[in-house]
Motif scaffolding. Structure first.
Motif, PDB file in Angstrom:
ATOM      1  N   UNK A  95       0.843  -1.194   0.000  1.00  0.00           N
ATOM      2  CA  UNK A  95       0.000   0.000   0.000  1.00  0.00           C
ATOM      3  C   UNK A  95       0.879   1.245   0.000  1.00  0.00           C
ATOM      4  N   UNK A  96       0.662   2.106  -0.991  1.00  0.00           N
ATOM      5  CA  UNK A  96       1.443   3.354  -1.145  1.00  0.00           C
ATOM      6  C   UNK A  96       2.952   3.078  -1.195  1.00  0.00           C
ATOM      7  N   UNK A  97       3.330   1.879  -1.680  1.00  0.00           N
ATOM      8  CA  UNK A  97       4.747   1.540  -1.820  1.00  0.00           C
ATOM      9  C   UNK A  97       5.440   1.160  -0.536  1.00  0.00           C
ATOM     10  N   UNK A  98       4.642   0.858   0.514  1.00  0.00           N
ATOM     11  CA  UNK A  98       5.230   0.594   1.843  1.00  0.00           C
ATOM     12  C   UNK A  98       6.093  -0.660   1.872  1.00  0.00           C
ATOM     13  N   UNK A  99       5.648  -1.739   1.220  1.00  0.00           N
ATOM     14  CA  UNK A  99       6.369  -3.010   1.300  1.00  0.00           C
ATOM     15  C   UNK A  99       7.705  -2.931   0.567  1.00  0.00           C
ATOM     16  N   UNK A 100       7.678  -2.382  -0.640  1.00  0.00           N
ATOM     17  CA  UNK A 100       8.930  -2.317  -1.409  1.00  0.00           C
ATOM     18  C   UNK A 100       9.928  -1.373  -0.728  1.00  0.00           C
ATOM     19  N   UNK A 101       9.420  -0.335  -0.076  1.00  0.00           N
ATOM     20  CA  UNK A 101      10.296   0.586   0.658  1.00  0.00           C
ATOM     21  C   UNK A 101      10.933  -0.123   1.850  1.00  0.00           C
ATOM     22  N   UNK A 102      10.127  -0.947   2.516  1.00  0.00           N
ATOM     23  CA  UNK A 102      10.631  -1.717   3.672  1.00  0.00           C
ATOM     24  C   UNK A 102      11.739  -2.683   3.228  1.00  0.00           C
ATOM     25  N   UNK A 103      11.538  -3.338   2.072  1.00  0.00           N
ATOM     26  CA  UNK A 103      12.547  -4.284   1.552  1.00  0.00           C
ATOM     27  C   UNK A 103      13.834  -3.536   1.208  1.00  0.00           C
ATOM     28  N   UNK A 104      13.694  -2.373   0.552  1.00  0.00           N
ATOM     29  CA  UNK A 104      14.880  -1.572   0.200  1.00  0.00           C
ATOM     30  C   UNK A 104      15.661  -1.180   1.459  1.00  0.00           C
ATOM     31  N   UNK A 105      14.925  -0.692   2.455  1.00  0.00           N
ATOM     32  CA  UNK A 105      15.590  -0.177   3.667  1.00  0.00           C
ATOM     33  C   UNK A 105      16.234  -1.295   4.487  1.00  0.00           C
TER      34      UNK A 105
END
Length: 208
Positions: free
Chosen positions: A121-131
């Motif tokens: 949602x709103x790019x939250x998962x992919x951002x979490x994986x990147x971080x």
């Protein structure tokens, strides 16, 4: 205490359950990366050492689909070996300044119906994986030609890529693809890919 007769997966740890799952991962790669000599020594070695089943699509297109199937543990071992092989090739071809730590790129091919879960949602998962992994992850906006799949590009040093692929696989295992998947075959889109990519330079030479 869990019994040793296979019933333990009911109350087993998540790690034990995960290792018993059969995973299939598709990647878009240059054919020569996995060849490693005239008899394909690289792919043979990776098959033997990872215990994963690895197939490479046929065709005259420079890019091939590499399919890795096996337990999650075997698949991750194979991905790890491929990532380190790519890094080794980059180091050998470079000027030696960044040898050994050059960022490498893997292109996973994933059904588009699973990409929503991967982005979140709103790019939250992919951002979490990147971080959490330190790898760069990019989900293509467009479908791959003649398919219902998208390319997911993962870049970084091998250690971060391996962690990233683990997390991506965890997401896609939790969110099975919806509906029928039309797999991507590089050869089917030869006309569009070759004219818009690197073969444009050689086009005038091969007219006749």
């Amino acid at each position: 205490m869990a019994s040793p007769d296979g019933a333990s997966n009911v109350g087993g740890s998540p790690e034990e359950t995960e290792l018993s799952i059969t995973l299939t991962l598709r990647m878009l790669m240059h054919g020569k990366v996995m060849a490693g000599g005239s008899k394909g020594e690289t792919v043979k070695r990776i098959r033997e050492q990872s215990s994963a089943r690895i197939t490479i699509s046929e065709g005259s297109c420079p890019e091939r689909i590499t399919t890795i199937t096996g337990s999650t543990d075997a698949v991750f071992r194979a991905v790890s070996m491929i990532a380190f092989k790519l890094e080794e090739d980059l180091g050998a071809g470079g000027d030696g300044v960044s040898a050994g730590r050059a960022p490498v790129t893997l292109r996973l091919v994933i059904p588009a119906s699973q990409c929503g879960s991967l982005i979140g949602k709103a790019g939250a998962k992919i951002r979490e994986i990147r971080e959490s992994t330190g790898a760069q992850v990019q989900v293509a906006g467009d479908l791959l030609p003649n398919s219902t799949e998208r390319a997911v590009t993962v870049s970084g040093v091998p250690d971060t890529i391996i962690q990233c692929v683990r997390q991506i696989c965890a997401v896609i295992l939790e969110s099975p693809p919806k509906g029928a998947t039309i797999p991507y075959h590089p050869g089917l889109s030869l006309g569009t890919i070759l004219l818009s990519a690197n073969q444009v330079r050689g086009h005038s030479i091969s007219k006749g």
